[in-house]
Motif scaffolding. Structure first.
Motif, mmCIF file in Angstrom:
data_model
loop_
_atom_site.group_PDB
_atom_site.id
_atom_site.type_symbol
_atom_site.label_atom_id
_atom_site.label_comp_id
_atom_site.label_asym_id
_atom_site.label_seq_id
_atom_site.Cartn_x
_atom_site.Cartn_y
_atom_site.Cartn_z
ATOM 1 N N THR A 74 0.255 -1.332 -0.220
ATOM 2 C CA THR A 74 0.676 0.096 0.155
ATOM 3 C C THR A 74 0.808 1.284 0.404
ATOM 4 O O THR A 74 0.463 2.199 0.650
ATOM 5 N N SER A 75 2.252 0.926 -0.169
ATOM 6 C CA SER A 75 2.624 2.128 -0.540
ATOM 7 C C SER A 75 2.780 3.497 -1.278
ATOM 8 O O SER A 75 2.474 5.077 -0.964
ATOM 9 N N ASP A 76 1.550 3.446 -2.405
ATOM 10 C CA ASP A 76 1.420 3.688 -3.645
ATOM 11 C C ASP A 76 0.258 4.367 -3.892
ATOM 12 O O ASP A 76 0.084 3.805 -5.094
ATOM 13 N N LEU A 77 -0.321 4.847 -2.850
ATOM 14 C CA LEU A 77 -1.660 4.488 -2.668
ATOM 15 C C LEU A 77 -2.589 5.883 -4.534
ATOM 16 O O LEU A 77 -3.534 6.201 -4.750
ATOM 17 N N SER A 78 -1.671 6.808 -4.538
ATOM 18 C CA SER A 78 -1.621 7.439 -5.236
ATOM 19 C C SER A 78 -1.998 7.512 -7.080
ATOM 20 O O SER A 78 -2.894 8.013 -7.660
ATOM 21 N N GLN A 79 -1.535 5.629 -6.892
ATOM 22 C CA GLN A 79 -1.575 5.722 -8.187
ATOM 23 C C GLN A 79 -3.360 4.904 -8.892
ATOM 24 O O GLN A 79 -3.468 5.280 -9.515
ATOM 25 N N TYR A 80 -3.711 4.827 -7.749
ATOM 26 C CA TYR A 80 -5.422 3.927 -8.181
ATOM 27 C C TYR A 80 -6.502 5.282 -8.115
ATOM 28 O O TYR A 80 -6.805 6.566 -7.605
ATOM 29 N N ASP A 81 -6.991 5.316 -8.884
ATOM 30 C CA ASP A 81 -8.800 6.582 -9.378
ATOM 31 C C ASP A 81 -9.785 5.538 -8.151
ATOM 32 O O ASP A 81 -11.139 6.365 -7.646
ATOM 33 N N TYR A 82 -10.266 4.024 -7.460
ATOM 34 C CA TYR A 82 -10.480 4.172 -6.935
ATOM 35 C C TYR A 82 -10.125 2.790 -6.268
ATOM 36 O O TYR A 82 -9.417 1.827 -6.474
ATOM 37 N N LEU A 83 -10.384 3.066 -4.823
ATOM 38 C CA LEU A 83 -9.989 1.727 -3.347
ATOM 39 C C LEU A 83 -10.793 0.911 -3.382
ATOM 40 O O LEU A 83 -11.648 1.219 -3.048
ATOM 41 N N ILE A 84 -11.137 -0.736 -3.937
ATOM 42 C CA ILE A 84 -12.572 -1.253 -3.029
ATOM 43 C C ILE A 84 -12.415 -1.816 -2.410
ATOM 44 O O ILE A 84 -11.258 -2.523 -2.275
ATOM 45 N N VAL A 85 -13.190 -1.930 -0.978
ATOM 46 C CA VAL A 85 -12.995 -2.424 0.340
ATOM 47 C C VAL A 85 -14.354 -3.744 0.312
ATOM 48 O O VAL A 85 -14.874 -3.532 0.240
ATOM 49 N N VAL A 86 -13.912 -4.755 -0.202
ATOM 50 C CA VAL A 86 -14.607 -6.127 -0.273
ATOM 51 C C VAL A 86 -15.264 -6.428 1.195
ATOM 52 O O VAL A 86 -13.758 -7.311 1.775
ATOM 53 N N GLY A 87 -16.208 -6.412 1.886
ATOM 54 C CA GLY A 87 -16.214 -7.297 3.034
ATOM 55 C C GLY A 87 -16.773 -8.699 2.935
ATOM 56 O O GLY A 87 -17.092 -8.697 2.093
#
Length: 340
Positions: A74-87
């Motif tokens: 998770t060092s470079d989160l800036s590259q992502y348009d969306y962060l999807i959390v799957v519960g």
């Protein structure tokens, strides 16, 4: 929205919570995969997806026991348009740990859109990302939601909700509807249609489409009836008036009554009462609550009022169900709609 990468139109990261559900995860990732390339070559040309974790290489077990191993940190989160959390499962082991909560908060601080699938939205709320927002929740987890959260508005009559850069989805097959919307938004309608054809999906639902209702009455194909029934399901202990329900469905009281008569063969009032009594039957079979408490949960003024209507409807008093579980299960089995 402009991509945060130079060559891709869409870049998505997934965080899998313990006991996550496979269907929402696979629905989204397969739609992305099939939209990213021509034919079925699965190359990440038009969009890219990554499964990330603060502990890459450590497998995460799904609710059915299948394990998936994140390969990216998770060092470079800036590259992502969306962060999807799957519960997934709420009552089996730990949910999102403090490190995961920090990842969500960091991504939100970067302006990344955060998506919660199934109970992934619960982690978003715990991370403080949903204050004042509308949050889609499955009718199945509606009461769990109310017990824990008070500053977020739950929406249980839609398949997904887009509230700015916070997107929540009830899970299940609704995740595919959301995935198709994301692909069409970023890659175009033809890319979404191509993926859906390969997945053999003829039609997707819009965000405002109602969730399939719990199987306590015969399911109607009419959207307004389904939304009205879901509204009733969400307001058992403090029943709404027919006028209030019709306002939420955006039709007049007379139209609602006519629509219920046409599609269910009974009035909204009768449907509401039946739902509350069936909920009472379920509680008698599945909880140790006192009958007076069940009566209150089901919106009846007292135990005698509940018992009178219960006995009239099911031909047995509530105490009889408590004394004979087999009798109650037989009644409940006869109530559930038959599969066509």
């Amino acid at each position: 929205m402009d991509s945060k990468t130079t060559d891709l139109s869409l870049c998505v990261a997934f965080i899998l919570l313990p006991n996550f559900t496979l269907t929402p995860f696979s629905s989204v990732i397969d739609t992305l995969r099939l939209s990213a390339d021509d034919e079925d070559f699965s190359r990440p040309l038009k969009c890219k997806w990554s499964i990330i974790s603060n502990k890459p290489g450590k497998a995460v077990k799904s609710s059915c026991g299948v394990e998936i191993t994140p390969q990216h940190d998770t060092s470079d989160l800036s590259q992502y348009d969306y962060l999807i959390v799957v519960g997934g499962l709420l009552h089996k082991g730990p949910q999102a740990d403090p490190d995961t909560i920090k990842i969500l908060q960091k991504a939100a601080g970067l302006g990344t859109s955060i998506v919660g699938l199934c109970t992934g939205s619960f982690a978003m709320i715990r991370a403080g990302l949903m204050k004042g927002r509308r949050c889609c929740v499955s009718w199945y987890h509606y009461n769990d939601f109310l017990e824990e959260f008070s500053d977020v508005k739950p929406v249980a009559d839609q398949v997904y909700v887009v509230d700015g850069n916070r997107i929540t989805c009830a899970g299940g097959a609704g995740a595919l509807d959301l995935a198709a919307w994301l692909v069409e938004k970023h890659l175009g309608k033809s890319a979404a249609q191509k993926a859906l054809r390969i997945l053999q999906v003829e039609k997707v639902r819009s965000a405002s489409a109602p969730q399939p209702q719990p199987p306590m009455i015969h399911i109607s194909n009419n959207d307004r009836v389904r939304k009205a029934v879901l509204t009733m399901e969400q307001n058992m202990s403090a029943p709404l008036s027919v006028e209030e329900i019709s306002n939420r469905v955006n039709i007049s009281k007379r139209q609602l009554e006519r629509t219920f008569s046409e599609h269910l063969g009974l009035s909204p009032q009768a449907c509401y009462r039946d739902l509350r009594l069936r909920h009472g039957l379920w509680q008698l079979l599945n909880t140790d609550k006192a009958i007076s408490d069940i009566a209150a949960d089901c919106g009846f003024s007292d135990a005698s009022h509940f018992s009178r209507h219960f006995s009239k409807t099911f031909k047995r008093p509530p105490s009889s169900i408590r004394n004979s579980r087999a009798e109650g299960l037989e009644i409940l089995g006869n109530l559930l709609p038959e599969e066509s």
